[in-house]
Design a protein around this motif. Structure first.
Motif, PDB file in Angstrom:
ATOM      1  N   GLN A 152      -6.142  -0.773 -16.227  1.00  0.00           N
ATOM      2  CA  GLN A 152      -6.038  -0.309 -14.855  1.00  0.00           C
ATOM      3  C   GLN A 152      -5.866  -1.495 -13.911  1.00  0.00           C
ATOM      4  O   GLN A 152      -6.517  -2.528 -14.075  1.00  0.00           O
ATOM      5  CB  GLN A 152      -7.279   0.491 -14.447  1.00  0.00           C
ATOM      6  CG  GLN A 152      -7.385   1.859 -15.113  1.00  0.00           C
ATOM      7  CD  GLN A 152      -8.645   2.596 -14.673  1.00  0.00           C
ATOM      8  OE1 GLN A 152      -9.749   2.182 -14.994  1.00  0.00           O
ATOM      9  NE2 GLN A 152      -8.469   3.687 -13.942  1.00  0.00           N
ATOM     10  N   VAL A 153      -5.004  -1.333 -12.921  1.00  0.00           N
ATOM     11  CA  VAL A 153      -4.797  -2.366 -11.911  1.00  0.00           C
ATOM     12  C   VAL A 153      -5.753  -2.112 -10.754  1.00  0.00           C
ATOM     13  O   VAL A 153      -5.806  -1.007 -10.207  1.00  0.00           O
ATOM     14  CB  VAL A 153      -3.346  -2.375 -11.404  1.00  0.00           C
ATOM     15  CG1 VAL A 153      -3.191  -3.352 -10.235  1.00  0.00           C
ATOM     16  CG2 VAL A 153      -2.392  -2.742 -12.544  1.00  0.00           C
ATOM     17  N   VAL A 154      -6.522  -3.141 -10.412  1.00  0.00           N
ATOM     18  CA  VAL A 154      -7.395  -3.080  -9.245  1.00  0.00           C
ATOM     19  C   VAL A 154      -6.830  -4.039  -8.201  1.00  0.00           C
ATOM     20  O   VAL A 154      -6.616  -5.223  -8.478  1.00  0.00           O
ATOM     21  CB  VAL A 154      -8.846  -3.475  -9.589  1.00  0.00           C
ATOM     22  CG1 VAL A 154      -9.735  -3.373  -8.342  1.00  0.00           C
ATOM     23  CG2 VAL A 154      -9.392  -2.598 -10.711  1.00  0.00           C
ATOM     24  N   ALA A 155      -6.553  -3.519  -7.024  1.00  0.00           N
ATOM     25  CA  ALA A 155      -6.007  -4.328  -5.930  1.00  0.00           C
ATOM     26  C   ALA A 155      -6.765  -3.978  -4.661  1.00  0.00           C
ATOM     27  O   ALA A 155      -7.577  -3.056  -4.631  1.00  0.00           O
ATOM     28  CB  ALA A 155      -4.514  -4.053  -5.762  1.00  0.00           C
ATOM     29  N   TRP A 156      -6.499  -4.736  -3.597  1.00  0.00           N
ATOM     30  CA  TRP A 156      -7.200  -4.448  -2.350  1.00  0.00           C
ATOM     31  C   TRP A 156      -6.293  -4.604  -1.140  1.00  0.00           C
ATOM     32  O   TRP A 156      -5.301  -5.338  -1.172  1.00  0.00           O
ATOM     33  CB  TRP A 156      -8.454  -5.312  -2.197  1.00  0.00           C
ATOM     34  CG  TRP A 156      -8.246  -6.792  -2.130  1.00  0.00           C
ATOM     35  CD1 TRP A 156      -8.060  -7.542  -1.016  1.00  0.00           C
ATOM     36  CD2 TRP A 156      -8.222  -7.714  -3.230  1.00  0.00           C
ATOM     37  NE1 TRP A 156      -7.932  -8.870  -1.349  1.00  0.00           N
ATOM     38  CE2 TRP A 156      -8.030  -9.004  -2.699  1.00  0.00           C
ATOM     39  CE3 TRP A 156      -8.360  -7.568  -4.621  1.00  0.00           C
ATOM     40  CZ2 TRP A 156      -7.949 -10.142  -3.509  1.00  0.00           C
ATOM     41  CZ3 TRP A 156      -8.278  -8.694  -5.432  1.00  0.00           C
ATOM     42  CH2 TRP A 156      -8.078  -9.966  -4.865  1.00  0.00           C
ATOM     43  N   ALA A 157      -6.670  -3.874  -0.091  1.00  0.00           N
ATOM     44  CA  ALA A 157      -5.997  -3.962   1.201  1.00  0.00           C
ATOM     45  C   ALA A 157      -6.986  -4.398   2.270  1.00  0.00           C
ATOM     46  O   ALA A 157      -6.755  -4.195   3.458  1.00  0.00           O
ATOM     47  CB  ALA A 157      -5.383  -2.610   1.555  1.00  0.00           C
ATOM     48  N   THR A 158      -8.079  -5.001   1.838  1.00  0.00           N
ATOM     49  CA  THR A 158      -9.120  -5.515   2.717  1.00  0.00           C
ATOM     50  C   THR A 158      -8.709  -6.892   3.240  1.00  0.00           C
ATOM     51  O   THR A 158      -8.078  -7.664   2.514  1.00  0.00           O
ATOM     52  CB  THR A 158     -10.446  -5.609   1.949  1.00  0.00           C
ATOM     53  OG1 THR A 158     -10.802  -4.305   1.473  1.00  0.00           O
ATOM     54  CG2 THR A 158     -11.560  -6.149   2.811  1.00  0.00           C
ATOM     55  N   LEU A 160     -15.055  -8.621 -11.300  1.00  0.00           N
ATOM     56  CA  LEU A 160     -14.193  -7.916 -12.243  1.00  0.00           C
ATOM     57  C   LEU A 160     -13.873  -8.723 -13.489  1.00  0.00           C
ATOM     58  O   LEU A 160     -13.488  -8.163 -14.510  1.00  0.00           O
ATOM     59  CB  LEU A 160     -12.879  -7.515 -11.555  1.00  0.00           C
ATOM     60  CG  LEU A 160     -12.989  -6.632 -10.315  1.00  0.00           C
ATOM     61  CD1 LEU A 160     -11.606  -6.368  -9.735  1.00  0.00           C
ATOM     62  CD2 LEU A 160     -13.686  -5.319 -10.645  1.00  0.00           C
ATOM     63  N   GLY A 161     -14.000 -10.060 -13.396  1.00  0.00           N
ATOM     64  CA  GLY A 161     -13.687 -10.900 -14.538  1.00  0.00           C
ATOM     65  C   GLY A 161     -12.228 -11.315 -14.559  1.00  0.00           C
ATOM     66  O   GLY A 161     -11.380 -10.744 -13.858  1.00  0.00           O
ATOM     67  N   PRO A 162     -11.901 -12.305 -15.368  1.00  0.00           N
ATOM     68  CA  PRO A 162     -10.537 -12.847 -15.392  1.00  0.00           C
ATOM     69  C   PRO A 162      -9.500 -11.893 -15.963  1.00  0.00           C
ATOM     70  O   PRO A 162      -8.298 -12.124 -15.809  1.00  0.00           O
ATOM     71  CB  PRO A 162     -10.679 -14.096 -16.272  1.00  0.00           C
ATOM     72  CG  PRO A 162     -11.886 -13.818 -17.121  1.00  0.00           C
ATOM     73  CD  PRO A 162     -12.819 -13.023 -16.264  1.00  0.00           C
ATOM     74  N   GLU A 163      -9.932 -10.838 -16.645  1.00  0.00           N
ATOM     75  CA  GLU A 163      -8.958  -9.895 -17.219  1.00  0.00           C
ATOM     76  C   GLU A 163      -8.295  -9.035 -16.138  1.00  0.00           C
ATOM     77  O   GLU A 163      -7.337  -8.304 -16.424  1.00  0.00           O
ATOM     78  CB  GLU A 163      -9.623  -8.988 -18.251  1.00  0.00           C
ATOM     79  CG  GLU A 163     -10.709  -8.075 -17.725  1.00  0.00           C
ATOM     80  CD  GLU A 163     -12.092  -8.717 -17.749  1.00  0.00           C
ATOM     81  OE1 GLU A 163     -13.084  -7.967 -17.765  1.00  0.00           O
ATOM     82  OE2 GLU A 163     -12.174  -9.962 -17.764  1.00  0.00           O
ATOM     83  N   HIS A 164      -8.789  -9.105 -14.901  1.00  0.00           N
ATOM     84  CA  HIS A 164      -8.174  -8.376 -13.789  1.00  0.00           C
ATOM     85  C   HIS A 164      -7.694  -9.387 -12.757  1.00  0.00           C
ATOM     86  O   HIS A 164      -8.457  -9.822 -11.888  1.00  0.00           O
ATOM     87  CB  HIS A 164      -9.167  -7.408 -13.159  1.00  0.00           C
ATOM     88  CG  HIS A 164      -9.500  -6.243 -14.028  1.00  0.00           C
ATOM     89  ND1 HIS A 164      -8.660  -5.159 -14.181  1.00  0.00           N
ATOM     90  CD2 HIS A 164     -10.584  -5.997 -14.821  1.00  0.00           C
ATOM     91  CE1 HIS A 164      -9.212  -4.290 -15.009  1.00  0.00           C
ATOM     92  NE2 HIS A 164     -10.370  -4.779 -15.414  1.00  0.00           N
ATOM     93  N   PRO A 165      -6.426  -9.819 -12.832  1.00  0.00           N
ATOM     94  CA  PRO A 165      -5.907 -10.815 -11.891  1.00  0.00           C
ATOM     95  C   PRO A 165      -5.968 -10.298 -10.458  1.00  0.00           C
ATOM     96  O   PRO A 165      -5.917  -9.084 -10.213  1.00  0.00           O
ATOM     97  CB  PRO A 165      -4.447 -10.995 -12.339  1.00  0.00           C
ATOM     98  CG  PRO A 165      -4.399 -10.491 -13.744  1.00  0.00           C
ATOM     99  CD  PRO A 165      -5.413  -9.410 -13.816  1.00  0.00           C
ATOM    100  N   PRO A 166      -6.104 -11.208  -9.485  1.00  0.00           N
ATOM    101  CA  PRO A 166      -6.159 -10.779  -8.087  1.00  0.00           C
ATOM    102  C   PRO A 166      -4.844 -10.143  -7.653  1.00  0.00           C
ATOM    103  O   PRO A 166      -3.760 -10.576  -8.057  1.00  0.00           O
ATOM    104  CB  PRO A 166      -6.421 -12.082  -7.322  1.00  0.00           C
ATOM    105  CG  PRO A 166      -5.891 -13.155  -8.225  1.00  0.00           C
ATOM    106  CD  PRO A 166      -6.160 -12.676  -9.622  1.00  0.00           C
ATOM    107  N   ALA A 167      -4.951  -9.115  -6.821  1.00  0.00           N
ATOM    108  CA  ALA A 167      -3.767  -8.426  -6.295  1.00  0.00           C
ATOM    109  C   ALA A 167      -4.133  -7.799  -4.968  1.00  0.00           C
ATOM    110  O   ALA A 167      -5.195  -7.182  -4.837  1.00  0.00           O
ATOM    111  CB  ALA A 167      -3.281  -7.364  -7.278  1.00  0.00           C
ATOM    112  N   LEU A 168      -3.276  -7.957  -3.983  1.00  0.00           N
ATOM    113  CA  LEU A 168      -3.577  -7.410  -2.669  1.00  0.00           C
ATOM    114  C   LEU A 168      -2.314  -7.064  -1.916  1.00  0.00           C
ATOM    115  O   LEU A 168      -1.219  -7.529  -2.252  1.00  0.00           O
ATOM    116  CB  LEU A 168      -4.406  -8.385  -1.837  1.00  0.00           C
ATOM    117  CG  LEU A 168      -3.747  -9.681  -1.381  1.00  0.00           C
ATOM    118  CD1 LEU A 168      -4.331 -10.136  -0.044  1.00  0.00           C
ATOM    119  CD2 LEU A 168      -3.930 -10.783  -2.426  1.00  0.00           C
TER     120      LEU A 168
END
Length: 330
Positions: A97-103, A122-130
């Motif tokens: 699952q992709v976790v991203a933010w609009a904060t 979230l750990g390194p397995e979930h790269p940052p995305a916004l």
């Protein structure tokens, strides 16, 4: 796509409405079962976006199960609730699952960037995305033309955000510069407070233009110190977002600044705005980080002094104007 947007404020609601116009399985998660039931019954968020009806395919829930099986989980809560939200969601998300933010903003307690919080929770397995850029929630929900940046160190995550949100009235541009996109989205709020103060005090268009231009120079100095790309800070999530937030009264940060410039104290100004004003806390954190980095940010420092030290508005303007002459570059 199956999408869950976390956050029932104006921005989260607007993004959920937009996504539900593009996809047939979109959920808006809000805190509290009573609030979820109210939004489902009324089919609008009357507090934040009155009169904007929810698409048929948008459903609202307060249940944690709402995120199960979602291709994208998009966090759109205030920065003060960002870590708590990620901590809550972390045990429930799958690796695909992709976790991203609009904060937008920085963590007020620690001064951490949001991508640092995401890595910790979230750990390194979930790269940052916004997703970030010049956008008022109401205009996105009303399908007014809007252009935003999506940023990630992972091309697949950027592709996911584009697939989820690009279309109809919203155009997205990819940018791998996570820190630059975050920085622009955070610091422009402080400058919006500054321009609001100047306008509220009646200082005129010349002062507003000077504050914006020199404020951009402060963002660029800060960006150079933390490794942001210069072109990011003159793009959508830098200059673009700053222009929007500093010049239009839809901006909560600008409205708060205007109230301060008109003589209200901070508590009364915040109560008058009635919603989260990210620039207030960001000013405190940004000034502390700038001092640690030995980056000169006089406008942000003066906003901080007005907010937290009770410095009169006219003294702030005088202090800025009486600074020693300097070269414009830098």
């Amino acid at each position: 796509m199956r999408i869950a947007v976390l956050g029932g404020g104006s921005w989260g609601t607007a993004l959920a409405i937009h996504a539900a116009r593009l996809h047939d399985d979109v959920a808006l998660w809000v805190r509290g079962e009573d609030k979820a039931q109210q939004l489902e019954a009324e089919r609008e968020n009357a507090r934040y976006l009155p009169g904007l009806a929810f698409p048929e395919d948008l459903r609202v829930s307060a249940a944690p199960e709402i995120i199960e099986g979602r291709d994208l989980i998009l966090v759109a809560v205030p920065s003060g609730a960002f870590r708590e939200t990620l901590r809550w969601v972390s045990p429930q998300i799958a690796s695909d699952q992709v976790v991203a933010w609009a904060t937008k903003g920085l963590e007020t307690a620690t001064g951490a960037w949001l991508h640092e919080i995401a890595e910790q929770e979230l750990g390194p397995e979930h790269p940052p995305a916004l997703v970030s850029g010049p956008s008022f929630a109401a205009e996105v929900a009303q399908e007014q033309p809007t252009a935003l940046s999506v940023a990630s160190s992972d091309e697949g995550h950027m592709d996911c955000l584009v697939e989820a949100l690009h279309g109809r009235s919203l155009r997205l541009y990819r940018n791998p510069d996570v820190i630059g996109v975050e920085l622009g989205g955070a610091l422009k709020n402080v400058l919006a407070v500054a321009t609001g103060i100047a306008d509220g005090a009646g200082f005129g268009a010349n002062a507003r233009a000077a504050l914006m231009t020199r404020g951009l120079a402060e963002i660029q100095r800060f960006g150079e110190a933390v490794g942001a790309r210069p072109e990011t800070l003159t793009g959508l999530s830098g200059l673009g977002d700053m222009i929007l937030t500093c010049t239009d009264n839809q901006s909560r940060n600008r409205r708060l600044g205007r109230l301060l410039g008109q003589g209200l104290d901070l508590a009364r100004a915040r109560a008058e705005v009635g919603q989260s004003v990210e620039g207030v806390e960001t000013a405190r954190v940004a000034v502390a980080r700038a001092q640690a980095l030995d980056v000169e940010m006089p406008i942000c420092a003066e906003v901080h002094a007005v907010l937290y030290q009770g410095r009169p508005v006219h003294d702030t303007v005088r202090r800025l104007l009486e600074r020693d002459p300097a070269r414009e570059a830098g």
